[in-house]
Design a protein around this motif. Structure first.
Motif, PDB file in Angstrom:
ATOM      1  N   ARG A 133       2.696  61.416  -6.815  1.00 25.97           N
ATOM      2  CA  ARG A 133       1.768  60.284  -6.932  1.00 25.97           C
ATOM      3  C   ARG A 133       0.538  60.469  -7.624  1.00 25.97           C
ATOM      4  O   ARG A 133       0.128  59.464  -8.487  1.00 25.97           O
ATOM      5  CB  ARG A 133       1.352  59.973  -5.596  1.00 25.97           C
ATOM      6  N   ASP A 187       7.187  58.757  -4.031  1.00 25.16           N
ATOM      7  CA  ASP A 187       6.046  58.467  -2.984  1.00 25.16           C
ATOM      8  C   ASP A 187       5.924  57.284  -2.359  1.00 25.16           C
ATOM      9  O   ASP A 187       5.120  56.761  -1.531  1.00 25.16           O
ATOM     10  CB  ASP A 187       4.760  59.055  -3.774  1.00 25.16           C
ATOM     11  N   ALA A 246      -3.254  62.669  -2.401  1.00 19.64           N
ATOM     12  CA  ALA A 246      -2.940  62.578  -3.792  1.00 19.64           C
ATOM     13  C   ALA A 246      -4.249  62.337  -4.690  1.00 19.64           C
ATOM     14  O   ALA A 246      -4.552  62.925  -5.767  1.00 19.64           O
ATOM     15  CB  ALA A 246      -2.055  61.482  -4.060  1.00 19.64           C
ATOM     16  N   LEU A 291      -1.518  60.186   2.682  1.00 21.19           N
ATOM     17  CA  LEU A 291      -0.906  60.473   1.486  1.00 21.19           C
ATOM     18  C   LEU A 291      -1.622  60.101   0.324  1.00 21.19           C
ATOM     19  O   LEU A 291      -1.960  60.921  -0.621  1.00 21.19           O
ATOM     20  CB  LEU A 291       0.487  59.925   1.267  1.00 21.19           C
ATOM     21  N   LEU A 335       5.079  64.394  -1.862  1.00 22.01           N
ATOM     22  CA  LEU A 335       4.797  62.883  -2.167  1.00 22.01           C
ATOM     23  C   LEU A 335       3.631  62.826  -2.877  1.00 22.01           C
ATOM     24  O   LEU A 335       3.391  61.982  -3.775  1.00 22.01           O
ATOM     25  CB  LEU A 335       4.804  62.378  -1.040  1.00 22.01           C
TER      26      LEU A 335
END
Length: 515
Positions: A89, A23, A56, A52, A85
């Motif tokens: 994470r 990640d 997450a 991102l 990713l």
């Protein structure tokens, strides 16, 4: 934030390369440079990193246990690009589902992986039937994930260990249903580093992502481009002309494909100014024929052509440098960075030049085995040959190759019954089981036969007394199996040849029917 700010300096290294959680790949790009572009929006590296973190954070909000599996069956857009990713994470394991699969295959993947969360498009989720989703597995629409990553708390870069499980990619074997290949952060990170290195990717590169992100080859398009600081353009294309239009509109420099796509693309009338935009063509999922290599070289003279060979169990094994394509068009090339490729005899000793042997892949790109399948893991993942400089566990491919005096490898044959069509690895057993479940079919055998466009096409042979069974089988396969598994032809036979043990003689069948 730079990489040096994200992690302690004492991270483990492989061949001088520091291992990072996957990640962290977006952290390598210039914050203001474009990282992702497409129909669903444009994101700089800074914006994509923030998005991102929010995705997450949204996943972490489900409070699943560490290492829980999260399956995604989504359209090719920002959610699909970031899920590989975002899940790691959040301390989870990503399980991408091929968009071409139908409910039975999806049900198998969900059950086998023990997925606790499924994220899918509304239209795909609507195809699932009662019992397809395991008890305890939550279902959420892709729209929910998109909302989650547009706001809310964001998780910062993870500090996952290099050997922590990050993804399970399902790939078909020659027998049985698809098996899950376990990939660590190190596997994914080193794959990105290796490909970005030998493809010479740069921040100015723009990669058109036409391959499904459920494939290691398709997923690596993202990671390797981002590792180099370039921009990716996800595309779910309907026709080859859509690809050509995107190359033109997006000034694409890099295109990864499989042989059937190249066959379609070379049939188009490419204006010279559009063809000249492509600087790099990469191929895997099947060998390029001499005639196709010649057509690609003529149509895209400014583009470097990279033929490659890979195994999901070890990501990528070999590539042929563009400078050698014209002089050695039949070669698989040699090992990519971080891969050690040995050609060995049955006793594990290394073969002499031009002596056929089994391709064995050693080194840190080797996956962690098959998910919850110790028996099949033991068959394919075995101790490396004594000659290996890496040692440890190696992938014994089952493929027969030879190595010439210059170290270039050439494919000889595949030892198992796998059918490789249009870049897809197809299990004959899965087709045979579906066909044999139809009334009037006593036995079924699926084999791969040469096909100029697909590499191999599926030929299905049925033994049974009812001619009408052929139509029923065709209807069932269309309803239950994805298009790439549909037979090109179905033949009815009175008897199958047998070996002395009374088993179906597949070798004799293959010879008789031209496989």
């Amino acid at each position: 934030m730079g990489l040096s700010d994200a992690l302690p300096a004492d991270r483990p290294t492989v061949d001088g390369v520091a291992l990072r959680p996957i990640d962290h790949v977006l952290l390598r790009g210039d914050p203001g440079s474009l990282a992702l572009d497409g129909r669903s929006g444009r994101y700089s590296y800074a914006e994509l990193e923030e998005t991102l973190g929010r995705l997450a954070g949204w996943l972490a909000g489900f409070r699943l246990s560490e290492g829980a599996r999260v399956a995604s069956w989504v359209a090719k857009g920002p959610v699909a690009a970031l899920m590989p990713l975002a899940a790691p994470r959040a301390g989870l394991v990503h399980v991408p589902v091929n968009p071409l699969l139908k409910h039975a295959q999806v049900a198998h993947i969900l059950a086998d992986s023990g997925a606790e969360l499924l994220i899918g498009t509304a239209s795909r989720l609507a195809t699932l039937e009662e019992g397809d989703v395991p008890p305890g597995c939550q279902i959420h629409r892709e729209d929910d994930a998109a909302c989650g990553m547009s706001g809310g708390p964001a998780l910062g870069p993870s500090d996952a260990s290099a050997d922590a499980l990050a993804a399970i990619l399902y790939t078909s074997g020659s027998t049985g249903r698809p098996k899950g290949v376990m990939l660590s952060h190190a596997n994914l990170w080193l794959g990105a580093v290796a490909v970005a290195d030998y493809l010479r990717l740069a921040p100015q590169d723009r990669t058109l992502c036409v391959l499904p992100f459920s494939f290691d080859y398709g997923q690596n398009q993202l990671f390797s481009t981002w590792h180099a600081g370039g921009c990716v353009y996800p595309l779910d294309y309907l026709t080859p002309r859509d690809v050509m239009k995107s190359v033109d509109r997006r000034d694409i420099t890099t295109l990864a494909g499989v042989p059937p796509l190249w066959v379609q693309l070379v049939e188009l009338d490419w204006p010279a100014e559009i063809a000249a935009k492509l600087r790099r063509l990469t191929n895997s999922g099947g060998a390029l024929t001499r005639s196709l290599v010649a057509k690609l070289r003529a149509l895209f003279p400014q583009a470097d052509l990279y033929p490659m060979y890979g195994l999901t169990e070890a990501f990528r094994s070999t590539y042929l440098p563009p400078a050698l394509v014209d002089s050695h068009p039949d070669s698989m090339g040699s090992a990519i960075p971080f891969a050690e490729i040995l050609v060995v005899r049955p006793d594990g000793s290394v073969t002499d030049d031009d002596e056929p042997g089994e391709l064995v892949h050693c080194g840190p790109l080797v996956a962690q085995g098959y998910w919850r399948d110790a028996a099949r893991t033991a068959e394919r993942f075995r101790p490396a040959p004594a000659a290996s400089r890496y040692g440890g566990t190696a992938v014994w491919s089952g493929d027969t190759v030879r190595r010439d005096a210059n170290g270039l490898l050439y494919f000889v044959g595949r030892d198992d019954a796998m059918i490789k069509s249009a870049g897809n690895r197809i299990s004959p057993t899965e087709i045979e089981e579906a066909a044999a479940a139809v009334d009037g079919v006593a036995e079924a055998v699926a084999i791969g036969v040469p096909d100029e466009r697909l590499g191999q096409a599926v030929l299905l042979l049925l033994r049974g007394g009812e001619p009408e069974a052929k139509d029923r089988v065709e209807a069932r396969l269309k309803a239950e199996l994805p298009n790439f598994m549909h037979p090109r032809e179905i033949l009815m036979l009175n008897e199958f040849p047998r070996n002395p043990n009374g088993k179906i003689d597949r070798v004799a069948i293959a010879k008789e029917h031209g496989a």
